[in-house]
Scaffold this active site. Structure first.
Site, PDB file in Angstrom:
ATOM      1  N   ASN A  75       0.825  -1.205   0.000  1.00 31.38           N
ATOM      2  CA  ASN A  75       0.000   0.000   0.000  1.00 31.38           C
ATOM      3  C   ASN A  75       0.854   1.246   0.000  1.00 31.38           C
ATOM      4  OD1 ASN A  75      -0.318   1.924   2.543  1.00 31.38           O
ATOM      5  ND2 ASN A  75       0.296  -0.102   3.291  1.00 31.38           N
ATOM      6  N   VAL A  77      -1.098   4.439   0.626  1.00 31.99           N
ATOM      7  CA  VAL A  77      -2.266   5.301   0.804  1.00 31.99           C
ATOM      8  C   VAL A  77      -1.803   6.749   0.964  1.00 31.99           C
ATOM      9  CG1 VAL A  77      -4.230   5.787   2.330  1.00 31.99           C
ATOM     10  CG2 VAL A  77      -3.631   3.413   1.761  1.00 31.99           C
ATOM     11  N   LEU A  79      -1.190   8.410   3.883  1.00 27.42           N
ATOM     12  CA  LEU A  79      -1.645   9.098   5.105  1.00 27.42           C
ATOM     13  C   LEU A  79      -2.876   9.955   4.905  1.00 27.42           C
ATOM     14  CD1 LEU A  79       1.972   9.737   5.187  1.00 27.42           C
ATOM     15  CD2 LEU A  79       1.090   9.157   7.425  1.00 27.42           C
ATOM     16  N   CYS A 137       5.596   5.595   9.202  1.00 24.33           N
ATOM     17  CA  CYS A 137       4.922   5.382   7.914  1.00 24.33           C
ATOM     18  C   CYS A 137       5.971   5.371   6.804  1.00 24.33           C
ATOM     19  CB  CYS A 137       3.892   6.468   7.622  1.00 24.33           C
ATOM     20  SG  CYS A 137       3.181   6.210   5.978  1.00 24.33           S
ATOM     21  N   ASN A 198       5.542  -1.459  11.711  1.00 21.98           N
ATOM     22  CA  ASN A 198       4.830  -0.968  10.531  1.00 21.98           C
ATOM     23  C   ASN A 198       5.158  -1.873   9.330  1.00 21.98           C
ATOM     24  OD1 ASN A 198       3.505   0.883   8.688  1.00 21.98           O
ATOM     25  ND2 ASN A 198       3.868   2.463  10.216  1.00 21.98           N
ATOM     26  N   THR A 199       4.786  -1.443   8.148  1.00 20.86           N
ATOM     27  CA  THR A 199       4.966  -2.262   6.950  1.00 20.86           C
ATOM     28  C   THR A 199       6.417  -2.209   6.457  1.00 20.86           C
ATOM     29  OG1 THR A 199       4.187  -0.332   5.725  1.00 20.86           O
ATOM     30  CG2 THR A 199       2.594  -2.077   6.162  1.00 20.86           C
ATOM     31  N   GLY A 272      -4.534  -6.554  10.842  1.00 20.90           N
ATOM     32  CA  GLY A 272      -4.642  -5.527   9.814  1.00 20.90           C
ATOM     33  C   GLY A 272      -5.084  -6.065   8.476  1.00 20.90           C
TER      34      GLY A 272
END
Ligand code: RRO
Length: 310
Positions: A75, A77, A79, A137, A198-199, A272
């Protein structure tokens, strides 16, 4: 009472926050409010962590923003969000009315922006039980400036978030070999817990257009594909900082996956990517976790948390 087994006590403690169970939603996968309420009782979960909020509204990145990958998804996105003020008036009331414990995730491009977002949360109702400081992020324009890749910057954004006046959890990055150092910095700045992690930064290239597929090029990889990385990251953090509460996140799709994170040292887990495939996934995992414990005679989570360390 013959044949009646004692109920499993799934209560868990994340710093000063006591939760009825360890299954939470992961930020960015459960909306901003009560979007999942048609599928599950949000108050039955440990807590609902909403998508990261900036002090101001933010548009996010160009499409495509998501792409399915083997055993996961990518992803960027970027934020997107309504901003804390709109969230407080527009989204939070319906979420709070479900009885859910709410964790507000915040982000900023500067330390001051984190402080501003936190200040706006100062008058949030008591249903907002904690603030998750998203220092990690991977989809910011300038990745070299990622807070969670610097102990000084991690400490600064955690410190800035004190303005919210509630327990702070620091969401950290798996994209640095110095994760335990970042966790220590977060704690030294006042974080009661760390969310790991996180990712993973990744990319998919479209072989027809011969260009990166996501609108922003790079993106964050999530789902079962990253679970061993996340479990290792939790294990490393627990090993280095055995007293620090950890919320494990990364590819939890079943009760067994959740147990793996607990054994690695997490006191709670976040679900998630599994929620995108099945919006009931957090409730299913919670139910199955109770059964898993029950079948094995596990009466309380303390019997599992950190046990893989021997
Ligand atoms: O919005 C995003 O692109 C995003 C965020 Br804030 C984050 O923390 N992790 C991620 O994979 N995507």
């Amino acid at each position: 009472m013959r044949g009646r087994r004692p109920a499993v006590d799934l209560t868990t403690r994340v710093g000063s926050v006591v939760l009825p169970n360890p299954v939470l939603t992961a930020s960015g996968t459960a909306g901003y409010g009560h979007e999942l309420a048609d599928y599950l009782d949000l108050d039955s979960l440990g807590a609902v962590v909403v998508k990261s909020l900036h002090a101001e509204p933010w548009e996010g990145n160009p499409a495509p923003r998501v792409h399915a990958t083997p055993a996961g998804m990518l992803n960027s996105v970027g934020l997107q969000g309504p901003g804390v003020e709109v969230w407080l008036t527009h989204d939070l009331p319906a979420l709070a009315a479900t009885g859910a414990r709410v964790v507000a995730s915040i982000w900023g491009r500067t330390v001051d922006e984190f402080a501003r977002a936190a200040e706006l949360l100062a008058d949030a109702p008591p249903e907002v039980v904690a603030v998750e400081v998203n220092a990690s992020c991977p989809n910011l324009e300038d990745r070299r400036a990622l807070f969670a890749h610097s102990t000084v910057a991690t400490a600064a954004v955690v410190d800035a978030a004190a303005a919210a006046g509630r327990p702070r959890w620091a969401k950290l990055s798996p994209n640095t070999p110095e994760l335990p150092e970042m966790a220590a910095a977060a704690v030294s700045a006042g974080a009661e817990a760390v969310t790991v992690a996180n990712t993973l930064l990744g990319m998919v290239i479209d072989t027809e257009s011969r260009r990166p597929l996501l609108g922003a090029g790079r993106g964050g990889l999530s789902g079962p594909a990253i679970r061993p990385v996340a479990v290792r990251a939790v294990f490393d953090t627990r090993e280095a900082l055995p007293e620090v509460p950890i919320i494990g996140v990364g590819g939890v799709a079943s009760a067994e996956d959740a147990v793996e994170f607990l054994l690695a040292g997490a006191s709670a887990v976040q679900v998630g990517t599994a929620t995108f495939a099945d919006p009931r996934a957090p409730a299913r995992i919670l139910r199955d976790l109770g059964r898993w414990c029950d079948r094995r005679g596990v009466a309380a989570l303390d019997e599992l948390i950190g046990v893989a360390h021997g």
